[in-house]
Scaffold this motif. Structure first.
Motif, mmCIF file in Angstrom:
data_model
loop_
_atom_site.group_PDB
_atom_site.id
_atom_site.type_symbol
_atom_site.label_atom_id
_atom_site.label_comp_id
_atom_site.label_asym_id
_atom_site.label_seq_id
_atom_site.Cartn_x
_atom_site.Cartn_y
_atom_site.Cartn_z
ATOM 1 N N GLU A 56 -17.640 -61.829 25.879
ATOM 2 C CA GLU A 56 -16.213 -61.916 25.566
ATOM 3 C C GLU A 56 -15.670 -60.646 24.929
ATOM 4 O OE1 GLU A 56 -13.077 -62.839 26.210
ATOM 5 O OE2 GLU A 56 -14.048 -64.798 26.295
ATOM 6 N N ARG A 57 -14.734 -60.008 25.645
ATOM 7 C CA ARG A 57 -14.043 -58.863 25.064
ATOM 8 C C ARG A 57 -12.537 -59.044 25.146
ATOM 9 N NH1 ARG A 57 -17.488 -53.419 26.688
ATOM 10 N NH2 ARG A 57 -19.515 -54.216 26.044
ATOM 11 N N ASN A 58 -12.083 -60.228 25.524
ATOM 12 C CA ASN A 58 -10.652 -60.510 25.511
ATOM 13 C C ASN A 58 -10.210 -60.579 24.052
ATOM 14 O OD1 ASN A 58 -8.269 -62.256 25.181
ATOM 15 N ND2 ASN A 58 -8.390 -62.521 27.393
ATOM 16 N N ALA A 74 -23.360 -50.215 19.348
ATOM 17 C CA ALA A 74 -23.540 -50.629 17.943
ATOM 18 C C ALA A 74 -24.849 -50.110 17.366
ATOM 19 C CB ALA A 74 -23.465 -52.146 17.830
ATOM 20 N N ASP A 75 -25.905 -50.085 18.169
ATOM 21 C CA ASP A 75 -27.196 -49.595 17.681
ATOM 22 C C ASP A 75 -27.164 -48.111 17.373
ATOM 23 O OD1 ASP A 75 -29.102 -51.543 17.221
ATOM 24 O OD2 ASP A 75 -29.519 -51.822 19.349
ATOM 25 N N ASP A 76 -26.225 -47.393 18.004
ATOM 26 C CA ASP A 76 -26.132 -45.948 17.780
ATOM 27 C C ASP A 76 -25.544 -45.613 16.407
ATOM 28 O OD1 ASP A 76 -27.109 -45.400 20.322
ATOM 29 O OD2 ASP A 76 -25.108 -45.385 21.228
ATOM 30 N N ILE A 77 -24.783 -46.539 15.840
ATOM 31 C CA ILE A 77 -24.066 -46.255 14.596
ATOM 32 C C ILE A 77 -25.031 -46.275 13.415
ATOM 33 C CG2 ILE A 77 -22.265 -47.060 13.018
ATOM 34 C CD1 ILE A 77 -20.767 -48.111 15.467
ATOM 35 N N LYS A 78 -25.066 -45.165 12.698
ATOM 36 C CA LYS A 78 -25.931 -45.039 11.518
ATOM 37 C C LYS A 78 -25.029 -44.749 10.327
ATOM 38 C CE LYS A 78 -29.680 -43.225 14.380
ATOM 39 N NZ LYS A 78 -28.905 -43.329 15.643
ATOM 40 N N ALA A 79 -24.500 -45.820 9.743
ATOM 41 C CA ALA A 79 -23.576 -45.707 8.610
ATOM 42 C C ALA A 79 -23.893 -46.801 7.604
ATOM 43 C CB ALA A 79 -22.133 -45.837 9.095
ATOM 44 N N LYS A 80 -23.457 -46.604 6.363
ATOM 45 C CA LYS A 80 -23.589 -47.643 5.348
ATOM 46 C C LYS A 80 -22.371 -48.565 5.355
ATOM 47 C CE LYS A 80 -26.209 -44.717 2.087
ATOM 48 N NZ LYS A 80 -26.036 -43.387 2.693
ATOM 49 N N ILE A 81 -21.213 -47.988 5.670
ATOM 50 C CA ILE A 81 -19.937 -48.706 5.602
ATOM 51 C C ILE A 81 -19.135 -48.439 6.866
ATOM 52 C CG2 ILE A 81 -17.698 -48.820 4.404
ATOM 53 C CD1 ILE A 81 -19.333 -47.897 1.844
ATOM 54 N N ILE A 125 -19.828 -43.320 5.960
ATOM 55 C CA ILE A 125 -18.627 -44.114 6.262
ATOM 56 C C ILE A 125 -18.218 -43.840 7.702
ATOM 57 C CG2 ILE A 125 -16.196 -44.507 5.684
ATOM 58 C CD1 ILE A 125 -16.908 -43.248 2.874
ATOM 59 N N PHE A 126 -18.071 -44.893 8.483
ATOM 60 C CA PHE A 126 -17.585 -44.761 9.860
ATOM 61 C C PHE A 126 -16.259 -45.506 9.959
ATOM 62 C CE2 PHE A 126 -17.129 -45.924 14.316
ATOM 63 C CZ PHE A 126 -17.441 -44.738 14.967
ATOM 64 N N ALA A 127 -15.206 -44.809 10.410
ATOM 65 C CA ALA A 127 -13.877 -45.415 10.494
ATOM 66 C C ALA A 127 -13.386 -45.402 11.938
ATOM 67 C CB ALA A 127 -12.893 -44.671 9.596
ATOM 68 N N PRO A 128 -13.478 -46.549 12.651
ATOM 69 C CA PRO A 128 -12.917 -46.630 13.998
ATOM 70 C C PRO A 128 -11.393 -46.779 13.902
ATOM 71 C CG PRO A 128 -13.902 -48.730 13.405
ATOM 72 C CD PRO A 128 -14.153 -47.792 12.258
ATOM 73 N N CYS A 129 -10.658 -45.788 14.397
ATOM 74 C CA CYS A 129 -9.202 -45.748 14.216
ATOM 75 C C CYS A 129 -8.468 -45.560 15.541
ATOM 76 C CB CYS A 129 -8.816 -44.626 13.258
ATOM 77 S SG CYS A 129 -9.441 -44.823 11.580
ATOM 78 N N GLY A 178 -9.982 -48.978 10.896
ATOM 79 C CA GLY A 178 -8.607 -48.509 10.925
ATOM 80 C C GLY A 178 -7.819 -49.047 12.102
ATOM 81 N N ALA A 179 -8.498 -49.340 13.202
ATOM 82 C CA ALA A 179 -7.851 -49.910 14.383
ATOM 83 C C ALA A 179 -7.805 -51.427 14.264
ATOM 84 C CB ALA A 179 -8.619 -49.508 15.642
ATOM 85 N N ASN A 180 -7.019 -52.054 15.128
ATOM 86 C CA ASN A 180 -6.993 -53.507 15.223
ATOM 87 C C ASN A 180 -8.085 -53.966 16.184
ATOM 88 O OD1 ASN A 180 -4.606 -54.164 13.604
ATOM 89 N ND2 ASN A 180 -3.470 -53.062 15.186
ATOM 90 N N GLY A 181 -8.956 -54.852 15.720
ATOM 91 C CA GLY A 181 -9.996 -55.416 16.573
ATOM 92 C C GLY A 181 -10.940 -54.399 17.186
ATOM 93 N N PRO A 182 -11.417 -53.401 16.428
ATOM 94 C CA PRO A 182 -12.267 -52.376 17.039
ATOM 95 C C PRO A 182 -13.704 -52.809 17.287
ATOM 96 C CG PRO A 182 -12.079 -51.943 14.701
ATOM 97 C CD PRO A 182 -11.183 -53.128 14.996
ATOM 98 N N THR A 183 -14.118 -53.945 16.699
ATOM 99 C CA THR A 183 -15.510 -54.372 16.775
ATOM 100 C C THR A 183 -15.610 -55.726 17.458
ATOM 101 O OG1 THR A 183 -15.852 -53.262 14.640
ATOM 102 C CG2 THR A 183 -17.627 -54.696 15.429
ATOM 103 N N THR A 184 -16.369 -55.816 18.538
ATOM 104 C CA THR A 184 -16.534 -57.105 19.205
ATOM 105 C C THR A 184 -17.449 -58.001 18.366
ATOM 106 O OG1 THR A 184 -18.492 -56.449 20.471
ATOM 107 C CG2 THR A 184 -16.324 -55.980 21.464
ATOM 108 N N PRO A 185 -17.350 -59.325 18.520
ATOM 109 C CA PRO A 185 -18.202 -60.229 17.731
ATOM 110 C C PRO A 185 -19.694 -59.967 17.919
ATOM 111 C CG PRO A 185 -16.389 -61.455 18.709
ATOM 112 C CD PRO A 185 -16.330 -60.075 19.291
ATOM 113 N N ALA A 186 -20.119 -59.704 19.150
ATOM 114 C CA ALA A 186 -21.540 -59.447 19.392
ATOM 115 C C ALA A 186 -21.984 -58.157 18.704
ATOM 116 C CB ALA A 186 -21.810 -59.373 20.892
ATOM 117 N N ALA A 187 -21.125 -57.152 18.739
ATOM 118 C CA ALA A 187 -21.453 -55.895 18.062
ATOM 119 C C ALA A 187 -21.492 -56.084 16.551
ATOM 120 C CB ALA A 187 -20.434 -54.827 18.435
ATOM 121 N N GLU A 188 -20.577 -56.897 16.021
ATOM 122 C CA GLU A 188 -20.551 -57.131 14.579
ATOM 123 C C GLU A 188 -21.852 -57.750 14.100
ATOM 124 O OE1 GLU A 188 -17.530 -58.623 11.159
ATOM 125 O OE2 GLU A 188 -17.348 -59.602 13.100
ATOM 126 N N LYS A 189 -22.400 -58.667 14.888
ATOM 127 C CA LYS A 189 -23.680 -59.283 14.511
ATOM 128 C C LYS A 189 -24.779 -58.225 14.424
ATOM 129 C CE LYS A 189 -26.811 -63.091 15.623
ATOM 130 N NZ LYS A 189 -27.996 -62.315 15.248
#
Length: 420
Positions: free
Chosen positions: A7-9, A310-317, A295-299, A321-332
């Motif tokens: 789901e990416r709708n 998602a596995d590529d991201i190496k951040a603590k926080i 700190i990673f800020a998706p804007c 900044g954008a609306n809905g930049p992270t899908t539920p599966a990626a957030e997990k």
């Protein structure tokens, strides 16, 4: 679309986030049902006379999600990928964003399917006025107050305000019906900076919550439009080194930090970050997700962070900044990695907060200074951050806690109105 994520709708994602929070609260099923669909969806066709004498039709939307707390509020974006479901999702998120900030608004959003870069200035003005005319029957300073969003700005809000005022025929300029206007035309100081400033503030609070100092933190900003550029600028001013930024063309990297003011000047002149002399390396735009940082800020736009990166991201926080930049599966994936996520409905709420200040000032014809506005924004956002953290510490991730916090505020006026 990759097959490894169902789901990416964006509207379905907004509904999933709402359901998770309602279940966590043990809320009445009626609350979810009332909030899972918008109250009103307006689809319009906008005729525009082009410079060559031909006419072209553009499709636009205005969605009003919920007006239980007060008039609806939300931006208008001009983008070729605008869809009805996207606008419905954005309107839904706006309701919860206003709830998070304790603003007397429900959510709304608007959009036109267009690439504004393909229009002349005259064509853009005629489109903006045409859109304002099309949505005039359902907007107003006490009903629904539009604002800028992706690819719209203060000038476009002036055209819309002017057109709306003419159509209402009251012999005066109705300043309070649109926000995000230039300061010289009823706008609010610090509005242009507000969303990016709020992202930086929330990143600072997250760093503080983790027991760290901002000085020396390494930040990466994906997207360098209005939100991303000011987020980067204020992250730098708060003590962080902004080591990478990206736009649609490329990713810039410098291990010692980029000069953000110089980059903003370069971008203003060239309409892209590409070719900036102050970068140590110019990479593919997708490489922004691979830069190790604190700190990673998706804007940029929604669905930027997926299970594919998602596995590529190496951040603590991560501070959204954008609306809905992270899908539920990626957030997990990110939460399992121990990354602290400040959700969009809090992190990028600075824009609507200062839009609220502009609306109040327009209604009363009394205006605050730049510093007064930023002080008020900072106080409101930090207060909301702290209250959401209290809920989060009971065993929830911060996004669910933010929705729980907001739903409580929205459900009360719905109950009082007798909606369920």
């Amino acid at each position: 679309m990759p097959t490894n994520e169902k789901e990416r709708n964006p509207f379905k994602i907004a509904q999933m986030q709402l359901k998770a929070a309602c279940d966590a609260l043990g809320e009445d099923e009626s609350v979810y049902l009332l909030l899972s669909e918008p109250e009103r969806v307006l689809k319009v066709s906008i005729p525009v006379k082009m410079d060559d004498g031909s006419s072209k039709m553009f499709t636009g939307y205005r969605v009003q999600h919920n007006d239980a707390p007060g008039p609806c509020k939300g931006g208008v974006r001009f983008h070729p990928n605008v869809t009805e479901d996207e606008v419905k999702a954005l309107a839904t998120w706006m309701t919860f964003k206003c709830g998070v900030m304790n603003l007397p608004y429900g959510g709304a959003k608007g959009g036109v399917v267009v690439d504004p870069n393909e229009l002349s200035q005259g064509e853009l003005e005629r489109l903006a006025r045409g859109y304002a005319k099309a949505i005039t029957p359902i907007i107003g300073e006490r009903r629904d107050i539009p604002a800028p969003d992706v690819n719209t700005n203060g000038q476009i809000m002036v055209w819309m305000t002017d057109e709306y005022s003419k159509l209402r025929g009251v012999g005066q300029t109705l300043m309070a019906t649109f926000t995000g206007k230039p300061v010289e035309f009823g706008g609010c100081h610090a509005r242009r900076e507000a969303t990016g400033y709020g992202v930086a503030l929330m990143a600072k609070e997250a760093v503080k919550y983790k027991g760290l100092e901002m000085k020396g933190q390494r930040s990466v900003v994906q997207g360098f439009g209005n939100v991303g550029s000011y987020a980067a600028l204020y992250l730098e001013e708060l003590g962080s080194k902004v080591i990478a930024v990206s736009d649609v063309n490329c990713c810039l990297y410098h291990p010692d930090g980029l000069d953000i003011k110089a980059l903003m000047k370069h971008t203003e002149q060239n309409k892209t970050i590409k070719g900036f002399a102050g970068a140590a390396k110019e990479m593919d735009r997708e490489d922004v997700f691979k830069v190790e940082c604190d700190i990673f800020a998706p804007c940029a736009l929604e669905n930027a962070i997926t299970v594919d990166n998602a596995d590529d991201i190496k951040a603590k926080i991560i501070c959204e900044g954008a609306n809905g930049p992270t899908t539920p599966a990626a957030e997990k994936v990110l939460l399992d990695k121990g990354i602290f996520i400040v959700p969009d409905i809090l992190a990028n709420a600075g824009g609507v907060t200062v839009s609220y200040f502009e609306w109040v000032q327009n209604l009363h014809s009394f205006y605050w200074t730049f510093d007064e506005v930023q002080q008020k924004q900072e106080a409101k956002m930090i207060d909301s951050f702290n209250q959401i953290v209290e809920i989060m510490e009971k065993g929830y991730d911060m996004r669910t806690a933010a929705y729980m916090f907001s739903i409580k505020r929205i459900a009360t006026p719905m109950r009082l109105r007798g909606w369920f």
